[in-house]
Scaffold this motif. Structure first.
Motif, PDB file in Angstrom:
ATOM      1  N   CYS A  11     -47.848  27.516  14.561  1.00  0.00           N
ATOM      2  CA  CYS A  11     -47.113  28.505  13.778  1.00  0.00           C
ATOM      3  C   CYS A  11     -45.630  28.229  13.960  1.00  0.00           C
ATOM      4  CB  CYS A  11     -47.454  29.916  14.241  1.00  0.00           C
ATOM      5  SG  CYS A  11     -46.413  31.178  13.478  1.00  0.00           S
ATOM      6  N   ALA A  12     -44.922  27.985  12.861  1.00  0.00           N
ATOM      7  CA  ALA A  12     -43.496  27.665  12.924  1.00  0.00           C
ATOM      8  C   ALA A  12     -42.664  28.851  13.400  1.00  0.00           C
ATOM      9  CB  ALA A  12     -43.011  27.206  11.554  1.00  0.00           C
ATOM     10  N   THR A  13     -43.142  30.057  13.167  1.00  0.00           N
ATOM     11  CA  THR A  13     -42.397  31.254  13.549  1.00  0.00           C
ATOM     12  C   THR A  13     -42.573  31.600  15.023  1.00  0.00           C
ATOM     13  OG1 THR A  13     -42.755  32.119  11.324  1.00  0.00           O
ATOM     14  CG2 THR A  13     -42.007  33.683  12.976  1.00  0.00           C
ATOM     15  N   HIS A  14     -43.824  31.573  15.496  1.00  0.00           N
ATOM     16  CA  HIS A  14     -44.121  32.042  16.843  1.00  0.00           C
ATOM     17  C   HIS A  14     -44.443  30.936  17.844  1.00  0.00           C
ATOM     18  CE1 HIS A  14     -44.966  35.607  14.275  1.00  0.00           C
ATOM     19  NE2 HIS A  14     -44.192  36.155  15.192  1.00  0.00           N
ATOM     20  N   GLY A  15     -44.619  29.707  17.378  1.00  0.00           N
ATOM     21  CA  GLY A  15     -44.907  28.594  18.273  1.00  0.00           C
ATOM     22  C   GLY A  15     -46.275  28.672  18.927  1.00  0.00           C
ATOM     23  N   ILE A  16     -47.224  29.316  18.253  1.00  0.00           N
ATOM     24  CA  ILE A  16     -48.576  29.474  18.785  1.00  0.00           C
ATOM     25  C   ILE A  16     -49.511  28.554  18.005  1.00  0.00           C
ATOM     26  CG2 ILE A  16     -50.476  31.106  19.128  1.00  0.00           C
ATOM     27  CD1 ILE A  16     -48.363  33.351  19.045  1.00  0.00           C
ATOM     28  N   TYR A  17     -50.399  27.864  18.730  1.00  0.00           N
ATOM     29  CA  TYR A  17     -51.406  27.048  18.065  1.00  0.00           C
ATOM     30  C   TYR A  17     -52.594  27.924  17.694  1.00  0.00           C
ATOM     31  CZ  TYR A  17     -49.134  22.622  19.066  1.00  0.00           C
ATOM     32  OH  TYR A  17     -48.262  21.576  19.092  1.00  0.00           O
ATOM     33  N   GLU A  18     -53.003  27.870  16.445  1.00  0.00           N
ATOM     34  CA  GLU A  18     -54.126  28.657  15.943  1.00  0.00           C
ATOM     35  C   GLU A  18     -55.021  27.773  15.103  1.00  0.00           C
ATOM     36  OE1 GLU A  18     -54.921  31.839  16.464  1.00  0.00           O
ATOM     37  OE2 GLU A  18     -53.113  32.515  17.479  1.00  0.00           O
ATOM     38  N   THR A  19     -56.305  28.141  15.012  1.00  0.00           N
ATOM     39  CA  THR A  19     -57.222  27.404  14.140  1.00  0.00           C
ATOM     40  C   THR A  19     -57.086  27.870  12.701  1.00  0.00           C
ATOM     41  OG1 THR A  19     -58.957  29.002  14.660  1.00  0.00           O
ATOM     42  CG2 THR A  19     -58.935  26.950  15.926  1.00  0.00           C
ATOM     43  N   LYS A  20     -56.669  29.123  12.515  1.00  0.00           N
ATOM     44  CA  LYS A  20     -56.464  29.642  11.169  1.00  0.00           C
ATOM     45  C   LYS A  20     -55.023  30.073  11.024  1.00  0.00           C
ATOM     46  CE  LYS A  20     -61.195  30.961  10.290  1.00  0.00           C
ATOM     47  NZ  LYS A  20     -62.102  31.992   9.867  1.00  0.00           N
ATOM     48  N   ARG A  21     -54.812  31.361  10.875  1.00  0.00           N
ATOM     49  CA  ARG A  21     -53.480  31.901  10.665  1.00  0.00           C
ATOM     50  C   ARG A  21     -53.027  32.623  11.935  1.00  0.00           C
ATOM     51  NH1 ARG A  21     -52.327  36.100   5.860  1.00  0.00           N
ATOM     52  NH2 ARG A  21     -50.092  36.250   6.101  1.00  0.00           N
ATOM     53  N   CYS A  22     -51.767  32.508  12.278  1.00  0.00           N
ATOM     54  CA  CYS A  22     -51.214  33.144  13.466  1.00  0.00           C
ATOM     55  C   CYS A  22     -51.438  34.657  13.400  1.00  0.00           C
ATOM     56  CB  CYS A  22     -49.723  32.833  13.560  1.00  0.00           C
ATOM     57  SG  CYS A  22     -48.837  33.751  14.825  1.00  0.00           S
ATOM     58  N   GLU A  23     -52.028  35.222  14.449  1.00  0.00           N
ATOM     59  CA  GLU A  23     -52.331  36.663  14.475  1.00  0.00           C
ATOM     60  C   GLU A  23     -51.069  37.512  14.353  1.00  0.00           C
ATOM     61  OE1 GLU A  23     -55.221  38.385  14.356  1.00  0.00           O
ATOM     62  OE2 GLU A  23     -56.166  36.444  14.033  1.00  0.00           O
ATOM     63  N   CYS A  68     -48.267  36.700  12.770  1.00  0.00           N
ATOM     64  CA  CYS A  68     -47.823  36.635  11.369  1.00  0.00           C
ATOM     65  C   CYS A  68     -48.717  37.504  10.488  1.00  0.00           C
ATOM     66  CB  CYS A  68     -47.849  35.201  10.857  1.00  0.00           C
ATOM     67  SG  CYS A  68     -46.564  34.139  11.528  1.00  0.00           S
ATOM     68  N   LYS A  69     -50.022  37.478  10.769  1.00  0.00           N
ATOM     69  CA  LYS A  69     -50.967  38.259   9.981  1.00  0.00           C
ATOM     70  C   LYS A  69     -50.657  39.751  10.098  1.00  0.00           C
ATOM     71  CE  LYS A  69     -55.213  36.859  10.371  1.00  0.00           C
ATOM     72  NZ  LYS A  69     -56.623  36.691  10.790  1.00  0.00           N
ATOM     73  N   LYS A  70     -50.367  40.226  11.319  1.00  0.00           N
ATOM     74  CA  LYS A  70     -50.047  41.635  11.520  1.00  0.00           C
ATOM     75  C   LYS A  70     -48.756  42.021  10.806  1.00  0.00           C
ATOM     76  CE  LYS A  70     -52.414  42.255  15.916  1.00  0.00           C
ATOM     77  NZ  LYS A  70     -52.261  42.452  17.365  1.00  0.00           N
ATOM     78  N   THR A  84     -49.389  42.175   7.050  1.00  0.00           N
ATOM     79  CA  THR A  84     -50.188  43.351   6.714  1.00  0.00           C
ATOM     80  C   THR A  84     -49.319  44.601   6.712  1.00  0.00           C
ATOM     81  OG1 THR A  84     -52.166  42.339   7.644  1.00  0.00           O
ATOM     82  CG2 THR A  84     -52.204  44.725   7.380  1.00  0.00           C
ATOM     83  N   LYS A  85     -48.436  44.744   7.706  1.00  0.00           N
ATOM     84  CA  LYS A  85     -47.536  45.897   7.763  1.00  0.00           C
ATOM     85  C   LYS A  85     -46.632  45.939   6.540  1.00  0.00           C
ATOM     86  CE  LYS A  85     -47.088  46.679  12.714  1.00  0.00           C
ATOM     87  NZ  LYS A  85     -46.168  46.610  13.868  1.00  0.00           N
ATOM     88  N   GLN A  86     -46.072  44.784   6.167  1.00  0.00           N
ATOM     89  CA  GLN A  86     -45.176  44.718   5.004  1.00  0.00           C
ATOM     90  C   GLN A  86     -45.939  45.054   3.727  1.00  0.00           C
ATOM     91  OE1 GLN A  86     -43.664  40.739   5.349  1.00  0.00           O
ATOM     92  NE2 GLN A  86     -42.018  41.341   6.744  1.00  0.00           N
ATOM     93  N   TYR A  87     -47.150  44.539   3.591  1.00  0.00           N
ATOM     94  CA  TYR A  87     -47.959  44.802   2.408  1.00  0.00           C
ATOM     95  C   TYR A  87     -48.287  46.293   2.310  1.00  0.00           C
ATOM     96  CZ  TYR A  87     -51.959  44.856  -0.726  1.00  0.00           C
ATOM     97  OH  TYR A  87     -52.826  45.154  -1.748  1.00  0.00           O
TER      98      TYR A  87
END
Length: 113
Positions: free
Chosen positions: A9-21, A23-25, A28-31
């Motif tokens: 994840c370019a924003t948080h620097g976390i390796y994920e198999t799908k989408r960074c949790e 970023c997802k949160k 979702t809050k913005q939406y």
């Protein structure tokens, strides 16, 4: 055994198999903050669920069938409720797939702003 691909994840620097949790949160809050709470009540009503089911049974394919050959999963208001469109009228609904619906909604949002 195939290895699992992980993305950074370019924003948080976390390796994920799908989408960074994280970023997802955030997304979702913005939406949820951008949703119209009053009109949202319509989509949780029994009346809407029955109408949506009826629309998708009558027209099971996406309205953009000349370019899109997907199954419809969304009953979309032709004229948005916030613009004065009828909430519970089959004549104000189109069947759309998720991708086509997202494109249409984004275009309408750009026009509205």
């Amino acid at each position: 055994m195939p290895s699992i691909k992980r993305k950074l994840c370019a924003t948080h620097g976390i390796y994920e198999t799908k989408r960074c949790e994280k970023c997802k949160k955030t997304n979702t809050k913005q939406y949820n903050a951008s949703r119209d709470k009053e009109n949202d009540k319509v989509y949780h009503s029994v009346r809407w669920r029955k109408l949506r089911k009826q629309q998708l049974m009558l027209h099971p394919l996406c309205i953009n069938f000349d370019t899109c050959h997907n199954e419809a999963t969304i009953a979309d208001h032709i004229h948005e409720v916030k613009d004065g469109g009828e909430q519970f009228s089959l004549s104000n609904l189109n069947s759309m797939c998720q991708g086509c619906h997202n494109t249409k909604t984004a275009q309408q949002k750009r026009i509205r702003v």
